[in-house]
Design a protein around this motif. Structure first.
Motif, PDB file in Angstrom:
ATOM      1  N   ASP A 169     -11.393  -6.485  -1.426  1.00 22.52           N
ATOM      2  CA  ASP A 169     -10.518  -6.704  -0.275  1.00 22.52           C
ATOM      3  C   ASP A 169      -9.722  -7.993  -0.408  1.00 22.52           C
ATOM      4  OD1 ASP A 169     -12.723  -8.511   0.176  1.00 22.52           O
ATOM      5  OD2 ASP A 169     -12.023  -8.673   2.252  1.00 22.52           O
ATOM      6  N   GLU A 171      -7.136 -10.678  -2.692  1.00 25.62           N
ATOM      7  CA  GLU A 171      -6.103 -10.747  -3.732  1.00 25.62           C
ATOM      8  C   GLU A 171      -6.705 -11.216  -5.055  1.00 25.62           C
ATOM      9  OE1 GLU A 171      -1.837 -13.022  -4.636  1.00 25.62           O
ATOM     10  OE2 GLU A 171      -2.838 -13.281  -2.693  1.00 25.62           O
ATOM     11  N   PRO A 189      -4.486  -4.901   3.705  1.00 24.61           N
ATOM     12  CA  PRO A 189      -3.027  -4.769   3.810  1.00 24.61           C
ATOM     13  C   PRO A 189      -2.307  -4.884   2.466  1.00 24.61           C
ATOM     14  CG  PRO A 189      -3.728  -6.928   4.577  1.00 24.61           C
ATOM     15  CD  PRO A 189      -4.978  -6.146   4.322  1.00 24.61           C
ATOM     16  N   GLU A 190      -1.130  -4.312   2.425  1.00 22.93           N
ATOM     17  CA  GLU A 190      -0.277  -4.302   1.231  1.00 22.93           C
ATOM     18  C   GLU A 190      -0.044  -5.710   0.678  1.00 22.93           C
ATOM     19  OE1 GLU A 190       2.275  -2.820  -1.715  1.00 22.93           O
ATOM     20  OE2 GLU A 190       1.230  -1.554  -0.264  1.00 22.93           O
ATOM     21  N   GLU A 191       0.215  -6.661   1.570  1.00 21.32           N
ATOM     22  CA  GLU A 191       0.554  -8.009   1.106  1.00 21.32           C
ATOM     23  C   GLU A 191      -0.626  -8.707   0.428  1.00 21.32           C
ATOM     24  OE1 GLU A 191      -0.113  -8.320   5.659  1.00 21.32           O
ATOM     25  OE2 GLU A 191       0.817  -6.921   4.242  1.00 21.32           O
ATOM     26  N   ARG A 192      -1.832  -8.208   0.667  1.00 25.40           N
ATOM     27  CA  ARG A 192      -3.015  -8.844   0.076  1.00 25.40           C
ATOM     28  C   ARG A 192      -3.520  -8.103  -1.159  1.00 25.40           C
ATOM     29  NH1 ARG A 192      -6.966  -9.266   4.493  1.00 25.40           N
ATOM     30  NH2 ARG A 192      -8.233  -7.619   3.579  1.00 25.40           N
ATOM     31  N   GLY A 194      -1.992  -5.037  -2.427  1.00 25.75           N
ATOM     32  CA  GLY A 194      -1.034  -4.003  -2.825  1.00 25.75           C
ATOM     33  C   GLY A 194      -0.909  -3.842  -4.330  1.00 25.75           C
ATOM     34  N   HIS A 195      -1.407  -4.811  -5.102  1.00 29.93           N
ATOM     35  CA  HIS A 195      -1.328  -4.720  -6.565  1.00 29.93           C
ATOM     36  C   HIS A 195      -2.520  -3.971  -7.168  1.00 29.93           C
ATOM     37  CE1 HIS A 195      -3.606  -8.251  -5.488  1.00 29.93           C
ATOM     38  NE2 HIS A 195      -3.777  -8.676  -6.719  1.00 29.93           N
ATOM     39  N   ARG A 199      -4.609   1.684  -2.836  1.00 27.55           N
ATOM     40  CA  ARG A 199      -4.951   0.851  -1.686  1.00 27.55           C
ATOM     41  C   ARG A 199      -5.225   1.707  -0.457  1.00 27.55           C
ATOM     42  NH1 ARG A 199      -2.883  -0.950   2.896  1.00 27.55           N
ATOM     43  NH2 ARG A 199      -1.016   0.331   2.593  1.00 27.55           N
ATOM     44  N   ASP A 201      -6.207   1.138   3.864  1.00 19.33           N
ATOM     45  CA  ASP A 201      -6.280   0.135   4.939  1.00 19.33           C
ATOM     46  C   ASP A 201      -7.721  -0.238   5.250  1.00 19.33           C
ATOM     47  OD1 ASP A 201      -3.526  -0.172   5.355  1.00 19.33           O
ATOM     48  OD2 ASP A 201      -3.457   1.587   6.672  1.00 19.33           O
ATOM     49  N   HIS A 214      -6.982  10.285  -6.509  1.00 18.09           N
ATOM     50  CA  HIS A 214      -6.033   9.342  -7.112  1.00 18.09           C
ATOM     51  C   HIS A 214      -6.266   9.199  -8.614  1.00 18.09           C
ATOM     52  CE1 HIS A 214      -3.193   6.015  -7.388  1.00 18.09           C
ATOM     53  NE2 HIS A 214      -4.075   5.465  -8.210  1.00 18.09           N
TER      54      HIS A 214
END
Length: 219
Positions: A169, A171, A189-192, A194-195, A199, A201, A214
């Motif tokens: 969870d 980065e 979240p995507e900003e944390r 997303g790489h 992903r 929620d 996936h």
């Protein structure tokens, strides 16, 4: 073929983030340091000693190493006391169901957490039996974003990184998974996160069916 799953603890299996926040806030208030939710976000996924140095840098504070260790220990004592109130009801929604499913399907499962209190948390949750390997802050010297804890977990499971999926969870946790050549599932979240390779929620959405869908070429 995917044979193993490695899970971070805080924010994936259970949410001790609020307990950590309260402990760091108490220590910071006692030291007359500024500490808020935004600064707390920067501590996600990193070790206790790295965390206190982030807080000190933010407050332009310089202390002797032995004093830093003492303060980090004080924070940990506050946090560990709060763990006594955790129960098997404190899994994040979906986490226990996923662990149960992985067990029934015969996958190897490991913990890969920076926390030095991981075993205590697992005992409070009655979750120890879900894990073949427990990698925590006592297992390796370098914390995330170094991949060491995940490499430790995969080695103990007898699997190469390419045969394991990491759930994270943070980065820095996804950074660590990528550095070690692991497949990754980001929770948050995507900003944390997303790489990550995929992903969700929340853990509730990250079912084994969805993960297999996936990574369908890997199962």
């Amino acid at each position: 073929m995917i044979k193993g799953f490695i899970f971070d603890l805080d924010g994936v299996i259970t949410d001790t983030a609020e307990l950590h926040f309260a402990a760091w806030k108490k220590l910071s208030d006692d030291m007359d340091w500024q500490f808020d939710r935004d600064l707390n976000e920067k501590l996600r996924g990193i070790s206790r000693m790295d965390s206190i140095k982030v807080i000190m840098d933010h407050n332009n504070v310089s202390l002797k190493e032995e004093t830093i260790v003492e303060l980090a220990t004080q924070k940990n004592d506050i946090y560990v006391q709060s763990l006594d109130h955790m129960t098997p009801e404190d899994y994040l929604p979906g986490a226990k169901e996923l662990l149960t499913h992985l067990r029934s399907e015969g996958f190897s499962v490991a913990l890969g957490s920076a926390s030095k209190n991981a075993e205590k948390v697992l005992k409070q949750l009655n979750a120890t039996h879900y894990f073949d390997v427990i990698g925590d802050g006592n297992s390796v010297s370098r914390s995330k974003p170094a991949p060491d804890i995940f490499l430790y977990a995969s080695e103990k499971m007898g699997l190469s990184p390419e045969r394991c999926i990491v759930f994270e969870d943070a980065e820095k946790g996804i950074d660590a998974a990528k550095a070690g050549n692991f497949y990754s599932v980001g929770i948050g979240p995507e900003e944390r996160v997303g790489h990550a390779d995929v992903r969700f929620d929340t853990m509730k959405e990250a079912t084994l069916f969805e993960v297999k869908s996936h990574f369908k070429d890997l199962f």
